[in-house]
Write an enzyme that holds these catalytic residues in place. Structure first.
Site, PDB file in Angstrom:
ATOM      1  N   LYS A   1       0.837  -1.201   0.000  1.00 53.41           N
ATOM      2  CA  LYS A   1       0.000   0.000   0.000  1.00 53.41           C
ATOM      3  C   LYS A   1       0.878   1.260   0.000  1.00 53.41           C
ATOM      4  O   LYS A   1       2.051   1.226   0.379  1.00 53.41           O
ATOM      5  CB  LYS A   1      -0.919   0.006   1.227  1.00 53.41           C
ATOM      6  CG  LYS A   1      -1.740  -1.272   1.434  1.00 53.41           C
ATOM      7  CD  LYS A   1      -2.725  -1.545   0.318  1.00 53.41           C
ATOM      8  CE  LYS A   1      -3.873  -2.440   0.702  1.00 53.41           C
ATOM      9  NZ  LYS A   1      -3.812  -3.833   0.220  1.00 53.41           N
TER      10      LYS A   1
HETATM   11  C1  LIG Z   1      -5.003  -4.834   0.938  1.00 53.36           C
HETATM   12  C2  LIG Z   1      -6.476  -4.833   1.100  1.00 53.36           C
HETATM   13  C3  LIG Z   1      -7.103  -5.429   2.206  1.00 53.36           C
HETATM   14  C4  LIG Z   1      -6.393  -6.318   3.171  1.00 53.36           C
HETATM   15  O1  LIG Z   1      -5.400  -5.734   3.891  1.00 53.36           O
HETATM   16  P1  LIG Z   1      -4.240  -6.616   4.547  1.00 53.36           P
HETATM   17  O2  LIG Z   1      -3.552  -5.596   5.396  1.00 53.36           O
HETATM   18  O3  LIG Z   1      -3.401  -7.131   3.432  1.00 53.36           O
HETATM   19  O4  LIG Z   1      -4.886  -7.686   5.343  1.00 53.36           O
HETATM   20  C5  LIG Z   1      -8.467  -5.271   2.352  1.00 53.36           C
HETATM   21  N1  LIG Z   1      -9.194  -4.604   1.437  1.00 53.36           N
HETATM   22  C6  LIG Z   1      -8.642  -4.045   0.358  1.00 53.36           C
HETATM   23  C7  LIG Z   1      -9.508  -3.294  -0.593  1.00 53.36           C
HETATM   24  C8  LIG Z   1      -7.256  -4.167   0.131  1.00 53.36           C
HETATM   25  O5  LIG Z   1      -6.724  -3.660  -0.982  1.00 53.36           O
END
Ligand SMILES: *Cc1c(COP(=O)(O)O)cnc(C)c1O
Length: 359
Positions: free
Chosen positions: A181
């Site tokens: 992210k």
């Molecule tokens: C990355 C993501 C998640 C999950 O997050 P993690 O920290 O990897 O568990 C949930 N929803 C969306 C839309 C994502 O892109």
């Protein structure tokens, strides 16, 4: 190899300075001082009242569903990362998919009311690619039908809506700070709410249900995060302004290079201060998508099919027809975007894309 994204890393010495403190204190996890400091700094940066730092964005979604004791059906978007849907199913609820708006790629609020039944308990919508949902319309529907609203804000760090952080909206908004992210803590996530009682309840859920060393307020899970992850978050937060500026530069550069190709991107919410964290391109056909992937791979580059497959086609959900989402999922690609990306690389990717679609 150039991947769709590359994690931002702070100067090593800055991370090491935090490690020295961890070694001095020998306090590695369980609500340590760096976790506390990160929560305070994140609240300051986002301008929100209450935030809990958690293991990851998926646990954040699960805790949000759990804290409301949601049952029955949850209305959700078919166009998101799989965790948005899997969390609903994991918590014993049934996802009911409402199709997306073809321009914003967010849940289409005009279709929500028709999907509400007496079993509906909440709406869980994603601000996809960091683009805020039609928050006002969703709020109105939720109020009218007495539904909870949870936003999956995993892509939305740095995005504002009507001048305030997008995390301010909804009963709870979740974040992911995964390494892929825009802003990350290696692994990590958060829940944000305006309700202090809800925050307290979620702090019990995060820590096995403990409300004292030998007492349990409720059923809990382990959603705590560590001092090492908080340290990465503290380092990276210092660079967030540069990170956001760079993403906008990448977005603008791609847009100008691809402007004469007849391709679409997303329509950004007019009330948003946008974070530009991904560069999604909607091609004219799935065949074009395959051509572009192949050409990029030939140059040791990879784009990702964010988000494919459409979540309403998963084998553990009741099938729902969501024709817009199914169509977009087949035709969309996110082009590489990361902090130290050179303009020459963007130029090269744009040329490869243009060549692939013109052949
Ligand atoms: C990355 C993501 C998640 C999950 O997050 P993690 O920290 O990897 O568990 C949930 N929803 C969306 C839309 C994502 O892109």
């Amino acid at each position: 190899m150039i991947n769709v994204t590359k994690p931002f890393l702070p100067p090593l010495a800055e991370y090491e300075a935090y490690l020295a403190g961890i070694w001095d204190r020998v306090w590695l996890t369980n609500n340590g001082p760096l976790v506390n400091e990160l929560e305070i700094k994140l609240k300051e940066y986002l301008g929100v009242d209450h935030l809990l730092f958690l293991t990851n964005g998926t646990i954040a979604l699960q805790i949000a569903i759990k804290v409301f004791g949601l049952k029955g059906e949850i209305i959700t978007t078919p166009f998101s990362f799989v965790a948005t849907t899997s969390s609903i199913v994991w918590e014993g609820c049934e996802p009911v998919f409402v199709d997306i708006d073809r321009n914003t790629l967010n849940i289409d609020p005009t279709l929500i009311e028709a999907a509400i039944t007496e079993k509906t308990s909440a709406i869980l919508a994603t601000h996809v690619f960091g683009n805020p949902c039609d928050i006002e319309a969703i709020e109105q529907i939720a109020k009218k039908h007495n539904l909870k609203v949870i936003y999956d804000g995993a892509h939305a760090f740095g995005t504002t809506y009507k001048g305030r952080s997008v995390f301010e909206y909804g009963d709870i908004c979740t974040a992911s700070f995964h390494a892929t992210k825009l802003y990350h803590t290696i692994e990590g996530g958060a829940v944000v709410t305006k309700d202090p009682a809800l925050l307290k309840e979620m702090s019990f859920l995060r820590n096995f249900g403990h409300n004292g060393p030998e007492t349990f307020a409720t059923l809990g899970i382990n959603g705590k995060n560590s001092e090492f992850h908080a340290a990465m978050g503290l380092c990276n937060l210092k660079y967030i302004k540069e990170i956001l500026e760079k993403r906008k530069l990448i977005w603008d550069t791609y847009t100008s290079r691809l402007s004469h190709a007849r391709l679409c991107s997303i329509q950004i919410n007019k009330d948003a201060g946008f974070n530009y964290s991904y560069y999604p391109v909607i091609f004219n056909s799935e065949e074009q998508v395959f051509k572009v992937i192949k050409e990029l791979e030939g140059h040791k580059m990879s784009a990702r099919r964010y988000f494919y497959p459409c979540l309403s086609t998963l084998n553990y959900v009741k099938p729902h027809p969501t024709p817009v989402s199914t169509d977009i999922a087949a035709r969309i690609l996110c082009l590489p975007s990361y902090h130290d990306m050179q303009v020459e690389v963007i130029d090269m990717i744009a040329r490869i894309v243009l060549r692939a679609i013109n052949n």
